[in-house]
Each structure stands twice: as C-alpha cells, then as structure tokens.
Design a protein around this motif. Sequence first.
Motif, PDB file in Angstrom:
ATOM      1  N   TYR A 168       0.825  -1.205   0.000  1.00 24.64           N
ATOM      2  CA  TYR A 168       0.000   0.000   0.000  1.00 24.64           C
ATOM      3  C   TYR A 168       0.863   1.260   0.000  1.00 24.64           C
ATOM      4  O   TYR A 168       0.489   2.293  -0.584  1.00 24.64           O
ATOM      5  CB  TYR A 168      -0.949   0.000   1.205  1.00 24.64           C
ATOM      6  N   LEU A 201       0.626   4.077  -2.779  1.00 24.94           N
ATOM      7  CA  LEU A 201       0.493   5.512  -2.514  1.00 24.94           C
ATOM      8  C   LEU A 201       1.586   6.303  -3.214  1.00 24.94           C
ATOM      9  O   LEU A 201       1.350   7.396  -3.750  1.00 24.94           O
ATOM     10  CB  LEU A 201       0.562   5.762  -1.000  1.00 24.94           C
ATOM     11  N   GLY A 219      -0.899   7.638  -5.489  1.00 22.04           N
ATOM     12  CA  GLY A 219      -1.676   8.341  -4.460  1.00 22.04           C
ATOM     13  C   GLY A 219      -1.992   9.780  -4.820  1.00 22.04           C
ATOM     14  O   GLY A 219      -3.102  10.274  -4.571  1.00 22.04           O
ATOM     15  N   PHE A 235      -6.116   7.050  -1.431  1.00 17.34           N
ATOM     16  CA  PHE A 235      -5.429   7.527  -0.232  1.00 17.34           C
ATOM     17  C   PHE A 235      -6.068   6.949   1.036  1.00 17.34           C
ATOM     18  O   PHE A 235      -5.392   6.358   1.886  1.00 17.34           O
ATOM     19  CB  PHE A 235      -5.455   9.054  -0.208  1.00 17.34           C
ATOM     20  N   SER A 263      -5.644   3.147   1.307  1.00 13.66           N
ATOM     21  CA  SER A 263      -4.279   2.740   1.640  1.00 13.66           C
ATOM     22  C   SER A 263      -3.939   3.058   3.090  1.00 13.66           C
ATOM     23  O   SER A 263      -3.341   2.237   3.803  1.00 13.66           O
ATOM     24  CB  SER A 263      -3.280   3.455   0.708  1.00 13.66           C
TER      25      SER A 263
END
Length: 452
Positions: free
Chosen positions: A254, A258, A262, A269, A272
């Motif tokens: 994650y 991002l 992200g 966002f 994650s």
Amino acid sequence: MKLRSKIYLYSSVLFAVLLVIMNLVIYFMFSRMSIDNQLDQADAETVKTAADLRRAGSAISAPELLRAYVPIEGMLRLLGPDGSGPAPVTSAAEGDISRLKPEYYKDKHSGVIKAGERSYAFVTVPVIWIDGSVMNVQMFKSLESTMSTLQVLRLVLAGVTIFAMLPLLLSSRVLSGLIMRPIVQMTATMREIKHSGKFNRLKLDDTSKDELVEMGHTFNEMIALLESNAVKQEKFVSDASHELRTPLTVIESYASLLKRRGLDHPELFNESVEAIHSEAIRMKELTEQLLLLAKHHEEWNLSMGMVDLEQLALSSAKAFKNAYGREVTVKGRVHGYSDDAKLRQLLFIFLDNARKYSDQEINIALESSGPESIIRITDRGIGIPEAELPRIFDRFYRVDEARSRQDGGAGLGLSLAAEIAGAIGAKLSMESTQGVGTSVVIRVAAMKGEQS
C-alpha cells in the motif's frame, strides 16, 4: 592446581596431621602414666625402707641395712645435712648412678633423673636417725624397663601411623573422586551441550539424598530452564518471521501504491491509509503476544491472591461492552485464588473469541466445585468441529483460516491463553458443538494451597 588435587592434598595432610597428633597424645599420656606409676611405687618403697631403717636403729650397721633394701636395679643411700653418711649401695651394672653428686633435701621429694644414658626414679624421704639428726633416705630405681616399653610403643605408633597412611591416602583419593564426580559430569555435559547444541541432563542416583545429588538436580533444572528459553526464543524467531511477513508485505504494497498513484488518485489515499493503519495495529498486537509467549513464567511478575471473581467478571463485561457494544451477562458469586491481571487477560481472550464467532449474547457463569472455582464463558456462535478441539490451543492454529484473518486473528490468542493458565495454575477446557456454540471452562483454586 586442580580442585581434585587440592581436595586430595588438603584432606590427606589434615588426616595425617590428626593421626600424628592423636598418636602423640596417646604416647605422652601413656608415658606420663607409666612414669608416675613407677614414681609412686618408688615412693612407697622408699617410705617403707626409711621406716625399717629407723626401727633397726643401731642393731644393724647402716651399710648392711642399705644392702638389704637396695633395689634390684638402682641405688640406696643415707645422707646427712652436711653430706655425710655411709657409702651408697648400688646394684650390679649401675655404676654411673653412684657418681651423682649428693644433694640433701629438707622435705620429701621425688622425680626422674638421668645418669649417663639411663633414667631413674628418684625419691628422698627425711627420717630422724638414732642420734637425733635428720637424715635423707634416697632411693634411685631404674626406669629402663619402662623406657624400653615406651620405646616399643613409639615404634608401634610410628608403624601404625605409616601403615594407616596407606588407606588414608586411598580414602582421600576416593573422597576427592566422589566430590568431584558430579562437577566432572557437569563439565562434560556442558562441553557436550556446547559441541552438539543439545540440552543433555545429568544421570543421577535418586536413592542418594546428599548435597551433591541436590546440586545435580539443580543443574538439570537449570538446563531445563535454558532449554525452555531456547525453545521459546526459536519459536519467537520462527513465529515472528512467519507472521510479521504478511502485515509488512501489505504495508509495503500500500505504501508503494500511494507512492505511485496516491497523488493522482485521491480515492486510493483513504483505502491505503486505512489498510496500513489496520495492519500496523495487528502487527503491534501480534508482536506483544509473541514477546509475552517468549517469556518464561517466572518473568511474568505474578501477584497471586484472593480474587472476587464476580467483580472481575462484571468489570470485564462492562469494558467489553464499551469497546465492542456487545452484551455480556454475569451470573454467580464466588472467589478464587489467582493473579487478578492475568486472569482478566484470560477472560478478555475468550470473550474476544466469542465476539468474533457469535453475534448473540455472551454469558459468564460463576460456580464453586469443592476446592475449585469455575468460570464458564458461553456463546451461541458457529461452534468448532469436534475433530478440531484437540488442536485448538496450538500456536497459529485456526479452525477457519479466512475468517480468522479477516477478523485480525493470528492464531496466537488461545495459545497465549494456555500459557497464562499454566502460569497462574488454572485449568482450561473447551466444549463446542458446530452450529450451536462454544463453552470455555476456566478452573482456579478456591483458596491458597488448594489444587485447581
């Protein structure tokens, strides 16, 4: 110098010194008694001789009187204050004694004197002679027979000392071997452990109850503790590397997502961050459980005492309701002997399991059964298959892998519960029917000193 040699040397020297001292004491006591006995005999003979000489008076000449009473081995003499008197009468082969300088004594006197190489018992007794003067009747009696006996005794004691030293040295050797045997075994065992990596134990003679056997048992207990700690450490390393890999992978994935997308996709966002946060919390809880499992029970700082189980259950139920919004009913009133904090942790583990696998009310029943106090936690959830129950307390074992992972379980809760129960002396049992529910029973001692 090795300890075995020191023990052998010190014990041998000590025993030898004690033996020599004992023989010297025996010799000097026997010597003193023998010489005192000879002096007493000489004293009695001299007194009798003086009385007989006084009674004979002038009827018989002094030299003839002296010859009549002279000892077989010795000399008899009549001596005045000025050194006058008849010539002393000496038995055959006692010429050295006649050359002794005459000495007058006012009072009775006795002792041992030497003339040349020979020893004599000397006794002098004052007697009033026929002319009114005070004369000394002096007797010299040979102590050669006594001295010969003492010489034989010296030889015998010396021979006994030398002869006794042989078994003494042998026994000292055996004694040092007996004392050092457990230490040698410990050293050999520790070397074997060092080279093989296996925790071996000493073979002990349980029929003996001496300090050496006690030291051996203590050594084996220490090895058992080291082995237990080593096993826990290995399990911790294995478990940590196994269980922490997944949350770390999720967090890394994650975080990479991002980093790559992200900024361009705001909707990723929240997803994650939530996933990273969830996995971080799960990893923290997992790490705490692993660290606790890695500790030995003696490091848990238990505080055993009487616990109001009703108050414990009510406070746990209230905290559980505030945290998860689940109803927990408590019935019964009983006390038990346990550690309050660890028993509360045990309750939370089983309440959390009941929450995960049931949607209905959870019940806690408290009851007393002789020397035991019983806490029974019951839920009406999905239950556990009967075949799975024997393995339910195994580390990382999950009945439903998918659901356990979804609910954040790592398979350590029940294993930790078993460890806690063992530390506080509680007994755990579980009954479950698939599709009906599960009942967990915690048994603790009702009072201090009673077995739970």
